[in-house]
Design an enzyme around this catalytic site. Structure first.
Site, short mmCIF file in Angstrom:
data_model
loop_
_atom_site.label_atom_id
_atom_site.label_comp_id
_atom_site.label_asym_id
_atom_site.label_seq_id
_atom_site.Cartn_x
_atom_site.Cartn_y
_atom_site.Cartn_z
N HIS B 56 49.30 9.82 40.56
CA HIS B 56 49.45 9.52 39.14
C HIS B 56 48.82 8.17 38.78
O HIS B 56 49.14 7.61 37.74
CB HIS B 56 50.93 9.51 38.75
N HIS B 218 52.85 17.28 37.64
CA HIS B 218 52.45 17.89 38.92
C HIS B 218 51.92 19.30 38.69
O HIS B 218 51.93 20.12 39.60
CB HIS B 218 53.63 17.95 39.89
#
Lengths: 330, 330
Positions: B56, B218
């Site tokens: 991320h 995700h």
């Protein structure tokens, strides 16, 4: 290929509206397509202008601001800005002490900036142009006579911008820009081509085990089509080419740049390999940038740009800068 | 899918080596996998820790520095950091006045941060945890009971970090973090899934005319699989969902975030649509971020995070920050 756009025709206009809304420090002339500083005239300061085709963001509009550019002229995607547009940028950057044009070496850019410079001279604005050509990959290319101007342009904009902010005159700023360009080399490797919105499909095809070694910022062919390797080897290939062209020794400024579609976690891994290579060859990474600084739309891959630092260049690099994409010291 | 890596096993270690080399302001503990400030103990300051799965970036290591986090614990890709690792980060962030854990609401993260907090209490470090859950897309999800913690986490880290830098005590900083989370909503749309290095192929499949509306960070499913639309309509869909959940009115802080594989030129175009939507509904975009701030590897798409500003939050947002990924005012 899906693109986050309204239509291929509106990409630049939409992006400029977004830039204007996101950055109050910028004045965005939507009609002429010029991005300049919102602050107005800074008497006595040399003006810096760059520009070129869009699709390389944050280059160049993202580098307009204190300590870097005064104005940028973004063309259509991968297409040179027109002379009148560059003239408008030149006027927006003119503080009465002349304007430096920083031009990446592409035939269309060189031609249109030259015409704009002549138009500016007709309006009594003195213009000096510096053409960047730091790409060590190929001697001539699809869109250039001579080497391509790529990542080194970011270094030229930062360092010449710092000199101009300090009050250096036009000839001094231009000489510095030339010196930075000559001390800089770049090399890029693509894993997957970017997609121009109007084309709707990737600009070139690479098989699952292929990479393009020495690719240009518009997907132009490089030295050779190679086999996919661990990042250790890809970075080593790039630095070997640069080192053979201009030896890497002493303190270095290194940019590990993403082409737009490669995640930051991979760029950091690639940068670790670059540092290991340079230290293994007796050099030192004294300053660095890791991230997306000169991109090719959503292309996957990276480029490395390396410059030898001396005391003056180090001081100018560390000088304050405040732009949308590069900011420190204020 | 080609990745710029040495091997799937070395991705985190390689990236951390690169972060350490790129950012002298960071102390990177390669053994414990903790990123903290290089400055050492700042007596009396509340410490801020966050962490979670990697992939991320720049979240969370890129937000370690003055005015934001004291330490971050990066797990494997899309995998929670382990309790001992979070404990090490907590110790690195402890300046003697307690530590705030900022935890995105994912079951693994919540569990491991809770265990780490207990371990820290055993060592006489007081810990308060704030769990972010700003994703308006779904009530429960693949990896969560309750809403997911996503882009709002960046706002929590910045605003709570500013309060801690000013000398606020742990309960005050925690209350502020809670207030920020409650005032924030996010929504994400994916065009093309990201690829986890160890998996080697995109995490989910979308047809050429499909998008995932309300996707998680995700690649978790959202509300529905939708049809590809112009960015005007995609942004409108996202803001309609947010507005129905928590009305958008008055001054807003807006983040138009890229998921890692979408070029900046498209994000600016999307931001222009967000501004038009918000102004059309009587709101004002008072502050903004446009770029890659919380990503999903090389996933293509965007998210919008919106927070209502008041005078205190505006002041804390504008307060100086100096981290690899967010920097202004010093």
């Amino acid at each position: 290929m899906k693109k986050l756009i309204n239509s291929p025709d509106s990409v630049i206009a939409d992006a400029l509206r977004g830039m204007a809304a996101a950055h109050p420090s910028l004045a965005v002339d939507l009609e002429n397509r010029v991005v300049s500083r919102a602050g107005g005239v800074m008497a006595g300061k040399v003006g810096l202008v760059s520009g070129g085709g869009s699709g390389h963001e944050p280059l160049h509009g993202g580098y307009v601001g204190y300590g870097m550019l005064d104005a940028a002229a973004p063309g259509e995607v991968y297409t040179s800005p027109v002379p009148d547009q560059i003239l408008a940028a030149t006027k927006a950057a003119d503080h009465g002490s002349g304007v430096l044009h920083i031009v990446k070496n592409y035939t269309g850019d060189v031609l249109n900036f030259r015409m704009a410079a002549e138009l500016a001279e007709d309006e009594d604005i003195r213009v000096v142009s510096v053409v960047t050509n730091d790409d060590a990959a190929v001697e001539d290319s699809t869109y250039t006579a001579g080497r391509r101007g790529v990542g080194g342009t970011v270094f030229v904009e930062k360092l010449a911008g710092a000199a101009a902010e300090e009050g250096a005159d036009l000839d001094t700023v231009a000489a510095l820009a030339t010196r930075v360009n000559e001390a800089t080399r770049s090399f890029a490797i693509a894993l997957h081509a970017g997609t121009v919105p109007a084309a709707g499909k990737p600009g070139f095809d690479l098989a699952e085990n292929e990479v393009e070694l020495g690719v240009g910022i518009h997907g132009e062919p490089g030295r050779e089509r190679g086999t996919m390797q661990p990042v250790h080897d890809l970075v080593g290939y790039a630095l070997d080419v640069i080192h053979a062209d201009r030896p890497i020794a002493g303190d270095q400024l290194v940019m590990l740049n993403g082409q737009g579609g490669t995640p930051l976690i991979e760029l950091y891994g690639a940068f670790a390999e670059a540092v290991a290579w340079i230290e293994g060859h007796g050099g030192t990474v004294a300053r660095s940038l890791v991230g997306n600084y000169i991109t090719s739309l959503d292309q996957q891959g990276f480029s490395i740009t390396v410059m030898s630092l001396d005391d003056e260049l180090l001081r100018l690099w560390d000088a304050p800068v405040s732009t949308p994409a590069l900011r420190w010291g204020r």
